[in-house]
Design an enzyme around this catalytic site. Structure first.
Site, PDB file in Angstrom:
ATOM      1  N   HIS A  15      32.288  15.792  18.006  1.00 16.89           N
ATOM      2  CA  HIS A  15      32.080  15.835  19.457  1.00 16.89           C
ATOM      3  C   HIS A  15      32.371  14.437  20.010  1.00 16.89           C
ATOM      4  CE1 HIS A  15      30.946  16.683  23.377  1.00 16.89           C
ATOM      5  NE2 HIS A  15      29.697  17.092  23.233  1.00 16.89           N
ATOM      6  N   HIS A  18      33.918  24.835  24.103  1.00 22.70           N
ATOM      7  CA  HIS A  18      33.228  23.554  23.874  1.00 22.70           C
ATOM      8  C   HIS A  18      32.710  23.538  22.429  1.00 22.70           C
ATOM      9  CE1 HIS A  18      31.378  19.891  25.213  1.00 22.70           C
ATOM     10  NE2 HIS A  18      30.155  20.319  24.991  1.00 22.70           N
ATOM     11  N   CYS A  22      29.348  15.131  28.822  1.00 19.04           N
ATOM     12  CA  CYS A  22      30.350  15.696  27.914  1.00 19.04           C
ATOM     13  C   CYS A  22      31.401  16.566  28.597  1.00 19.04           C
ATOM     14  CB  CYS A  22      29.655  16.465  26.801  1.00 19.04           C
ATOM     15  SG  CYS A  22      28.521  15.395  25.910  1.00 19.04           S
TER      16      CYS A  22
END
Lengths: 256, 382
Positions: B310, B277, B150
């Site tokens: 996400h 994030h 990620c």
């Protein structure tokens, strides 16, 4: 900037260790896959990772798949070969196909047991950067860790990334390598694609440095070039990393 | 300082960067059940899907999303593909799904004893995102696909800037792309970090993430370019936690190192905001909030995942594009999904409403499976 090869670590169908990279190709092993009503033996140079237990307790490897074990062994061997600790290290790992066996196992868990029973362990291990994670955790590498995926250009690309990490002072030394496995999926693709060179699996890592105080090591990256075949590691995306490691090992031997 | 001369973005919030930014300030779209695949879970896990988007079926949807963002970024930079210096233009793209050999139908056919054709696998091989974009644009410079989970998109931009600093390229197309996948969807649910409701980054009652999909691309150029810089890459830091394959180190030591790397020479007082994030998982948000509280006390931060989900390997690039656009706008949107402060975050909370600022530096951070942390620092034109 002079980048030197300080250590070499490799595992493949030839065994493990820098010295075995010079071996002439022996007879390949084989992976049996389902084929029609029976099975078919697909020839390949397959890697054994038992020597990893010399570096990592067996207990710590319980949930580590073959793909990551090969990378771990290659990385540990390179560090040992250089006589270095992991302090100040960065890591660059390249892979053509990633953890294909675990990815297949992940999908199997969905198919056989249903979506709610998808395996969290297989999912976590199905990411391309899982070997880098294991190497980072087990060695305690806290510097940059980079995983790349590609085909023909991936090894030069990984070397370029490693060189930039050194050039920009983001790491004192870089462990850079390639890993790919010959899983059941890859064997099926090989069989269906028609005749081709015998495939292989394994990992080849180099410990690189640009620090003068580290000494000349085996050779510089430019000197190493790539060893000419025949190769004992079989066809795989990381083959140029093995060729580079073999050339560096040969240069070191010739200078001793 | 590496000039950013073009930006492109596509995600559930919009099919262009201006559309996305408009949606962020309007509170964004909410997640909804996936339309492109079904699942056998008793509960519903909503996602942020790019609706009404079709791509070339010969490649993965990830490539289609990337090409869409690339076209916008090049147009924004005023560059036609034929204007790009072929051998001096690099491509570096982050992804997760875009490289995985995980075609479910192929696997099912094989496990059923069949001899499935290789087309699904060849389609994946053709779709390596960086290689697909380089091929599409006829580029022959350095080409890398980053698969750092990620943080891939953030790492791709940071590394692309290094290519220019090292003199390897005059132009670098850097970004990230990822599509929603049924396999990834099931995988995240199996880890028990997926929410059955709209995600709530940094909220006391956060239940986990919503998956999303998208792509973003930044055109980076060598200093001295004649084209107008929308922003500059000022710094990039990355580190490994060396702690756990899927959980962040509780002390946030790795994130602190990445922040320090990105902020070399930048004082905390210069930082106008942080695009965090902020996945809305309990662990990520706790570590990230506590580190931001310590390292950048009082600096506003937000998560945009309440508007995009996400997007995995694309997330860092999408959030970098948002960061640059917010720097230009001089304000950031409210952190979507946040309502109730979490006492476990030590008083750190994201912005509750659109907030104006005057500073000229912003950070965008990513944390990833594998223990990767990556942070980019951007500065506005001065």
């Amino acid at each position: 900037m002079n980048v030197t090869v300080q250590g070499i670590g490799a595992v493949g169908g030839f065994g493990c260790g820098a010295e075995n990279l010079a071996l002439a190709p022996g007879a390949p092993g084989a992976l049996a896959i389902p084929w029609g009503e029976g099975t078919r033996e697909i020839p390949a140079f397959l890697a054994a990772t038992d020597p990893l237990e010399r570096f990592v307790p067996r207990r710590a490897l319980r949930r580590v798949d073959h793909f990551s074990r090969m990378a771990l062994l290659g990385a540990y061997l390179a560090l040992e070969d250089a006589g270095r600790t992991p302090e100040g290290l960065a890591l660059v790992v390249a892979s053509g196909y990633g953890p294909t066996a675990t990815t297949f196992s992940l999908i199997d868990s969905m198919i056989q047991d249903g979506d709610p029973c998808t395996s969290p362990i297989h999912f976590a291990a199905s990411l391309h950067n899982t070997p880098a994670a294991h190497i980072g955790i087990l060695m305690g590498i806290t510097g940059p860790c980079l995983t790349l995926s590609g085909f023909e250009g991936m090894v030069p690309s990984a070397l370029m990334a490693a060189r930039l990490l050194l050039q920009e002072g983001r790491a004192e030394r870089v462990l850079v390598g390639a890993v790919d496995e010959f899983s059941e999926l890859m064997a099926y693709l090989w069989a269906r694609s028609g005749p081709g060179p015998v495939a292989g699996e394994g990992a080849a890592f180099l410990l690189l440095s640009a620090r003068e105080e580290d000494g000349p090591g085996c050779c510089t990256l430019e000197e190493a070039g790539a060893a000419a075949g025949p190769w004992p590691w079989g066809a795989q995306p990381g083959a140029p990393a093995f060729a580079l490691a073999a050339a560096a090992a040969r240069l070191r031997s010739s200078r001793r | 300082m590496i000039p950013v001369t073009g930006l492109g973005c596509i995600c559930a919030a919009g099919k262009s960067l201006p559309a996305c930014l408009g949606a962020l300030f309007a509170g964004g779209p909410g997640p909804a059940p996936a339309t492109r695949f079904a699942s056998g879970h008793p509960a519903s896990y909503p996602v942020f899907e790019v609706l009404d988007f079709e791509s070339d079926p010969r490649r993965l949807r990830t490539s289609g999303l990337l090409l869409h963002a690339a076209r916008e970024a090049l147009l924004d930079a005023g560059l036609a593909p034929e204007d790009l210096p072929r051998a001096r233009t690099g491509v570096i793209i982050g992804t997760t799904v875009g490289c995985a050999l995980n075609d479910e139908a192929f696997c099912r056919a094989y496990r059923a004893g069949g001899h499935p054709g290789l087309e699904p696998m060849e389609r994946i091989f053709r779709s390596n995102p960086a290689e697909a974009l380089a091929l599409e644009l006829g580029l022959a410079g350095p080409c890398q696909t980053v698969v750092n989970a990620c943080s891939s998109g953030t790492d791709a931009i940071g590394l692309g800037a290094s290519w220019i600093r090292a003199g390897l390229c005059d132009v670098v197309l850097a970004g990230g792309a990822d599509e929603l996948s049924r396999i990834t969807f099931n995988g995240f649910i199996s880890l028990k970090i997926t929410s059955e409701e709209a995600c709530r980054p940094f909220d006391r009652d956060r239940q986990g993430l919503n998956l999303g999909e998208g792509a973003a691309l930044l055109v980076l150029e060598a200093p001295g370019t004649r084209r107008r810089a929308r922003s500059f890459v000022l710094g990039y830091g990355s580190s490994c936690d060396a702690y756990h394959p899927t959980a962040p180190s509780p002390d946030g030591a790795g994130l602190r190192r990445a922040l320090a790397g990105a902020m070399g020479g930048i004082a905390p007082a210069e930082v106008a905001f942080v695009n965090a994030h902020g996945t809305a998982t309990p662990d990520n948000d706790r570590v990230e909030a506590l580190v931001l509280r310590d390292v950048l006390p009082g600096v506003p931060f937000l998560s945009t995942k309440g508007c995009t989900g996400h997007t995995l390997g694309a997330a860092g690039a999408i959030e970098a594009a948002f960061t640059v656009a917010c720097l230009e706008a001089g304000r950031i949107p409210a952190s979507a999904g946040f309502r109730t402060p979490d006492p476990a975050l030590g008083g750190a909370e994201p912005v509750r409403e659109a907030t104006s600022f005057t500073g000229g530096v912003a950070l965008s951070s990513s944390l990833a499976f594998g223990g990767n942390n990556a942070v980019l620092a951007f500065g506005g034109p001065r």
